[in-house]
Design a protein around this motif. Structure first.
Motif, PDB file in Angstrom:
ATOM      1  N   GLU A 190       0.818  -1.222   0.000  1.00 21.02           N
ATOM      2  CA  GLU A 190       0.000   0.000   0.000  1.00 21.02           C
ATOM      3  C   GLU A 190       0.854   1.276   0.000  1.00 21.02           C
ATOM      4  O   GLU A 190       0.328   2.385  -0.157  1.00 21.02           O
ATOM      5  CB  GLU A 190      -0.900   0.021   1.250  1.00 21.02           C
ATOM      6  CG  GLU A 190      -0.104   0.190   2.542  1.00 21.02           C
ATOM      7  CD  GLU A 190      -0.944   0.277   3.813  1.00 21.02           C
ATOM      8  OE1 GLU A 190      -2.095  -0.184   3.828  1.00 21.02           O
ATOM      9  OE2 GLU A 190      -0.411   0.808   4.816  1.00 21.02           O
ATOM     10  N   ARG A 194      -0.450   5.083  -0.471  1.00 23.79           N
ATOM     11  CA  ARG A 194      -0.689   5.726   0.822  1.00 23.79           C
ATOM     12  C   ARG A 194       0.148   7.003   0.938  1.00 23.79           C
ATOM     13  O   ARG A 194      -0.326   8.042   1.393  1.00 23.79           O
ATOM     14  CB  ARG A 194      -0.338   4.736   1.942  1.00 23.79           C
ATOM     15  CG  ARG A 194      -0.719   5.202   3.326  1.00 23.79           C
ATOM     16  CD  ARG A 194      -0.361   4.170   4.386  1.00 23.79           C
ATOM     17  NE  ARG A 194      -0.694   4.705   5.688  1.00 23.79           N
ATOM     18  CZ  ARG A 194      -1.879   4.592   6.260  1.00 23.79           C
ATOM     19  NH1 ARG A 194      -2.836   3.934   5.669  1.00 23.79           N
ATOM     20  NH2 ARG A 194      -2.122   5.134   7.439  1.00 23.79           N
ATOM     21  N   ASN A 223      -1.501  -0.633  -8.521  1.00 27.45           N
ATOM     22  CA  ASN A 223      -0.991  -0.586  -7.154  1.00 27.45           C
ATOM     23  C   ASN A 223      -1.060   0.841  -6.588  1.00 27.45           C
ATOM     24  O   ASN A 223      -1.614   1.064  -5.506  1.00 27.45           O
ATOM     25  CB  ASN A 223       0.452  -1.123  -7.136  1.00 27.45           C
ATOM     26  CG  ASN A 223       1.074  -1.026  -5.760  1.00 27.45           C
ATOM     27  OD1 ASN A 223       1.508   0.047  -5.352  1.00 27.45           O
ATOM     28  ND2 ASN A 223       1.086  -2.111  -5.034  1.00 27.45           N
ATOM     29  N   HIS A 227      -4.506   2.232  -4.177  1.00 28.66           N
ATOM     30  CA  HIS A 227      -4.221   2.493  -2.752  1.00 28.66           C
ATOM     31  C   HIS A 227      -4.333   3.984  -2.427  1.00 28.66           C
ATOM     32  O   HIS A 227      -4.749   4.344  -1.318  1.00 28.66           O
ATOM     33  CB  HIS A 227      -2.848   1.937  -2.367  1.00 28.66           C
ATOM     34  CG  HIS A 227      -2.867   0.455  -2.163  1.00 28.66           C
ATOM     35  ND1 HIS A 227      -3.506  -0.142  -1.100  1.00 28.66           N
ATOM     36  CD2 HIS A 227      -2.372  -0.557  -2.908  1.00 28.66           C
ATOM     37  CE1 HIS A 227      -3.387  -1.463  -1.187  1.00 28.66           C
ATOM     38  NE2 HIS A 227      -2.702  -1.743  -2.286  1.00 28.66           N
ATOM     39  N   LYS A 230      -8.044   4.578  -2.029  1.00 32.20           N
ATOM     40  CA  LYS A 230      -8.556   4.033  -0.754  1.00 32.20           C
ATOM     41  C   LYS A 230      -8.223   4.990   0.404  1.00 32.20           C
ATOM     42  O   LYS A 230      -9.096   5.385   1.176  1.00 32.20           O
ATOM     43  CB  LYS A 230      -7.923   2.653  -0.517  1.00 32.20           C
ATOM     44  CG  LYS A 230      -8.352   1.972   0.754  1.00 32.20           C
ATOM     45  CD  LYS A 230      -7.889   0.513   0.739  1.00 32.20           C
ATOM     46  CE  LYS A 230      -8.441  -0.260   1.910  1.00 32.20           C
ATOM     47  NZ  LYS A 230      -7.812   0.079   3.184  1.00 32.20           N
ATOM     48  N   TYR A 231      -6.950   5.361   0.481  1.00 31.17           N
ATOM     49  CA  TYR A 231      -6.517   6.225   1.589  1.00 31.17           C
ATOM     50  C   TYR A 231      -7.234   7.580   1.524  1.00 31.17           C
ATOM     51  O   TYR A 231      -7.693   8.105   2.537  1.00 31.17           O
ATOM     52  CB  TYR A 231      -4.995   6.412   1.519  1.00 31.17           C
ATOM     53  CG  TYR A 231      -4.450   7.281   2.624  1.00 31.17           C
ATOM     54  CD1 TYR A 231      -4.134   6.739   3.871  1.00 31.17           C
ATOM     55  CD2 TYR A 231      -4.274   8.653   2.441  1.00 31.17           C
ATOM     56  CE1 TYR A 231      -3.648   7.540   4.891  1.00 31.17           C
ATOM     57  CE2 TYR A 231      -3.798   9.461   3.452  1.00 31.17           C
ATOM     58  CZ  TYR A 231      -3.480   8.902   4.669  1.00 31.17           C
ATOM     59  OH  TYR A 231      -3.014   9.703   5.688  1.00 31.17           O
TER      60      TYR A 231
END
Ligand code: NAD
Length: 416
Positions: A190, A194, A223, A227, A230-231
């Motif tokens: 992540e 992130r 990738n 991520h 999401k963050y």
């Protein structure tokens, strides 16, 4: 006259950014030459028997750019456009990336010119092992530590480790990005996305705004892009657009990111996702938003489309998504760009944590990885931000200045 290759353009772009920062630092020509030239470049032949019994010969590269600050570090890319110029550009970016976040590494990069989708796992494993046979003497935990990049993953890293250890004995620190259950680090997968999210938050705070007031468009949902989405969704950014190779998906009122992630995990792609209007990748880049995150390919913002870009801020998740002319134009018109060497450095930072853990035969918790990542990125961001303010230069020039200054000091201390 032939058009310059994609790799040649990438190399020219890095050279331009380097020289802009070197001008600010008033660096002499002799120092520029030492810092820009790669320490070593290797091109190897990789002959492999394919599953159908035919012989195919691939070409592999490893460029070791600079080791003034420590062992060299950089990914291994499997892609049909890989060439020496591209690997050279990416190796140099790794030197500046590791220096700007102040981790004790130099820069390197590798690649094999092939289309991974056209090969079986068995073929990819044979190609990888044969490549390691050719370069095993010049890589290792104290020399040059490869990691995944486009077209390679944790499985590739396990094959590399296994082949390298046949020559050198047990030492999982010879490679990073390994599977978590096989000496990998929690939080590595992540980390880059992130980091993009963490740094976007820091940037907005410095610019006097908040996630809740910021609409976001992300190009690429692999990738890095997934991520980051999401963050940033969890941090209350409003994500209006996402995309992958199948095109863009856009909703003015904001997309349901958990649904998109669920869809992507189930299907391996966003193709067929109905949670937003389907648009082209060109339309996505030009969509109305505050913050644009290119997280797919290099050279996606050029003079051909820079005038269409409406975002006020760009955070570079991908390596080299903006070419140098477009970058100058964006700066002129006040678009704030957080450059790749800082914006996507979360991945190499957690790779460093993996190497540290391997060398200590010790595992960190996910919480510890996240806290240490946040601390390193925050420090680097503040250093770059302050320098950009005091010298009135772009964040990119400031990031290169911080990095070049560090590498040059180490080279001088070592007596070259
Ligand atoms: P990935 O292969 O996991 O994902 C790439 C994404 O880009 C996919 O969603 C793919 O569908 C999409 N894509 C491909 N071609 C496209 C096109 N023509 N238009 C729009 N989307 C397209 O790769 P990744 O690891 O997420 O890397 C993305 C970028 O970030 C690369 O430039 C890479 O060098 C850089 N990067 C990655 C890491 C890392 O840790 N993974 C670290 C630093 C930098």
């Amino acid at each position: 006259m032939n058009n310059p290759s994609h790799g040649a353009c990438a190399f020219e772009t890095v050279k331009y950014y380097f020289n802009t920062a070197a001008d600010q630092l008033k660096l002499e020509e002799s120092a520029r030459k030492l810092l820009m030239l790669p320490k070593r470049e290797i091109t190897v032949e990789v002959p492999v028997e394919l599953d159908d019994g035919t012989l195919e010969t691939f070409v592999g590269f490893r460029v070791q750019h600079n080791n003034a600050r420590g062992p060299m570090k950089g990914g291994l890319r499997y892609h049909h456009e890989v060439d020496l110029d591209e690997v050279r550009a990416l190796a140099s970016l790794m030197t500046w990336k590791t220096a700007v976040v102040n981790i004790p590494y130099g820069g390197a990069k590798g690649g094999i010119c092939l289309s991974p989708r056209k090969h079986s796992q068995k073929e990819l494993q044979r190609i990888t092992r044969k490549f390691v046979d050719q370069i095993h003497e010049i890589i290792g935990p104290d020399k040059d530590i490869p990691a995944p990049d486009m077209g390679t993953n944790s499985k590739t890293m396990s094959w590399i480790r296994n082949q390298w250890e046949k020559y050198n004995g047990f030492n999982p620190a010879c490679i990073t990005g390994k599977p978590v259950e096989d000496y990998g680090a929690k939080g590595r997968e992540e980390a880059t996305g992130r980091g993009v999210g963490i740094l976007s938050y820091k940037l907005l705070k410095r610019l006097g705004t908040t996630p809740q007031e910021t609409s976001v468009v992300i190009q690429g949902f692999g990738n890095v892009g997934s991520h980051a989405a999401k963050y940033m969704h969890e941090s209350e950014f409003k994500i209006k657009g996402i995309s992958d190779i199948s095109g863009g998906y856009y909703a003015e009122e904001g997309l349901d990111i958990p649904a998109a992630l669920h869809y992507y995990l189930a299907k391996g792609s966003l193709e067929g996702f109905t949670g937003g209007k389907h648009i082209s990748n060109e339309e996505l880049l030009a969509a109305e938003c505050d913050l644009l995150i290119p997280a797919a390919l290099g050279n996606v913002i050029t003079m051909a489309n820079v005038d269409d870009i409406k975002a006020k801020y760009i955070v570079e998740g991908a390596n080299g998504p903006i070419d140098s002319e477009a970058d100058a134009k964006l700066f002129e018109r006040g678009t704030v760009v957080l450059p790749d060497i800082l914006a996507n450095a979360g991945g190499v930072t957690v790779s460093y944590f993996e190497w540290v853990q391997n060398r200590q035969y010790y595992h960190w918790s996910l919480d510890r990885v996240r806290q240490e990542l946040d601390a390193i990125l925050s420090t680097a961001f503040e250093e770059v931000w302050q320098l950009s303010q005091t010298n009135n230069v772009s964040l990119r020039t400031a990031a290169f200045m911080v990095a070049i200054d560090r590498v040059w000091k180490s080279a001088q201390l070592a007596g070259f």
